[in-house]
Design a protein around this motif. Structure first.
Motif, short mmCIF file in Angstrom:
data_model
loop_
_atom_site.label_atom_id
_atom_site.label_comp_id
_atom_site.label_asym_id
_atom_site.label_seq_id
_atom_site.Cartn_x
_atom_site.Cartn_y
_atom_site.Cartn_z
N TYR A 13 0.97 -1.19 -0.19
CA TYR A 13 -0.08 -0.13 -0.21
C TYR A 13 0.81 1.24 -0.21
CZ TYR A 13 -3.96 2.57 0.56
OH TYR A 13 -5.21 3.71 0.15
N GLU A 17 1.64 4.47 -2.15
CA GLU A 17 0.18 5.86 -2.75
C GLU A 17 1.32 6.33 -3.11
OE1 GLU A 17 -2.96 6.93 -1.21
OE2 GLU A 17 -2.77 5.64 -1.82
N SER A 20 1.01 6.73 -6.75
CA SER A 20 -0.08 7.66 -7.07
C SER A 20 0.28 9.23 -6.54
CB SER A 20 -1.07 7.06 -6.34
OG SER A 20 -1.90 5.82 -6.72
N HIS A 61 -6.71 9.60 0.78
CA HIS A 61 -5.39 9.45 -0.72
C HIS A 61 -4.28 10.32 -0.51
CE1 HIS A 61 -8.19 5.43 -1.15
NE2 HIS A 61 -9.43 6.09 -0.47
N ARG A 93 -4.74 3.29 -9.06
CA ARG A 93 -4.97 1.99 -8.10
C ARG A 93 -4.99 0.64 -7.93
NH1 ARG A 93 -4.58 5.60 -3.95
NH2 ARG A 93 -6.19 4.50 -2.37
#
Length: 93
Positions: A13, A17, A20, A61, A93
C-alpha cells in the motif's frame, strides 16, 4: 487501519500511495519524475511496525496530499474541479 495489516500489505500500500502521489505531482504539479519520486519518498516514509500511528497518512488518499502540496489548503475552493481525481488516477490504484 494499518494496524491490522501484514507487513507485506503495508509495504504494498505504501508503494502504491507513493506511485500515485508522484504521478499527480508530475501530471498536475509539473515536477520531473525524479523530483516527484523524491517528494513521494519524503511524504510517505517507511514506518516501522511498532511506530505509533503507523499508516495514519493513509486516512486520505495520495490525491488529496498531492493537491495540498501543489495548490495549498484551499485547493477545494480555488480548484473545485480537482476535488475528485480523474479516472487515470483511479486506474493507478
Amino acid at each position: 487501519m494499518a494496524d491490522d495489516w501484514t507487513e507485506d500489505e503495508y509495504v504494498e500500500y505504501l508503494h502504491g500511495e507513493r506511485r500515485s502521489f508522484a504521478w499527480v505531482l508530475q501530471r498536475y504539479g509539473g515536477l520531473t519524475p525524479v523530483e516527484a519520486a523524491n517528494a513521494a519518498l519524503k511524504r510517505y516514509p517507511y514506518e516501522a511496525s511498532d511506530a505509533p500511528f503507523r499508516g495514519l497518512i493513509f486516512h486520505d488518499h495520495s490525491w488529496h496530499w498531492a493537491m495540498l502540496a501543489i495548490h495549498g489548503d484551499d485547493y477545494t475552493v480555488e480548484h473545485p474541479e480537482l476535488v475528485d481525481p480523474p479516472p487515470e488516477y483511479d486506474a493507478l490504484r
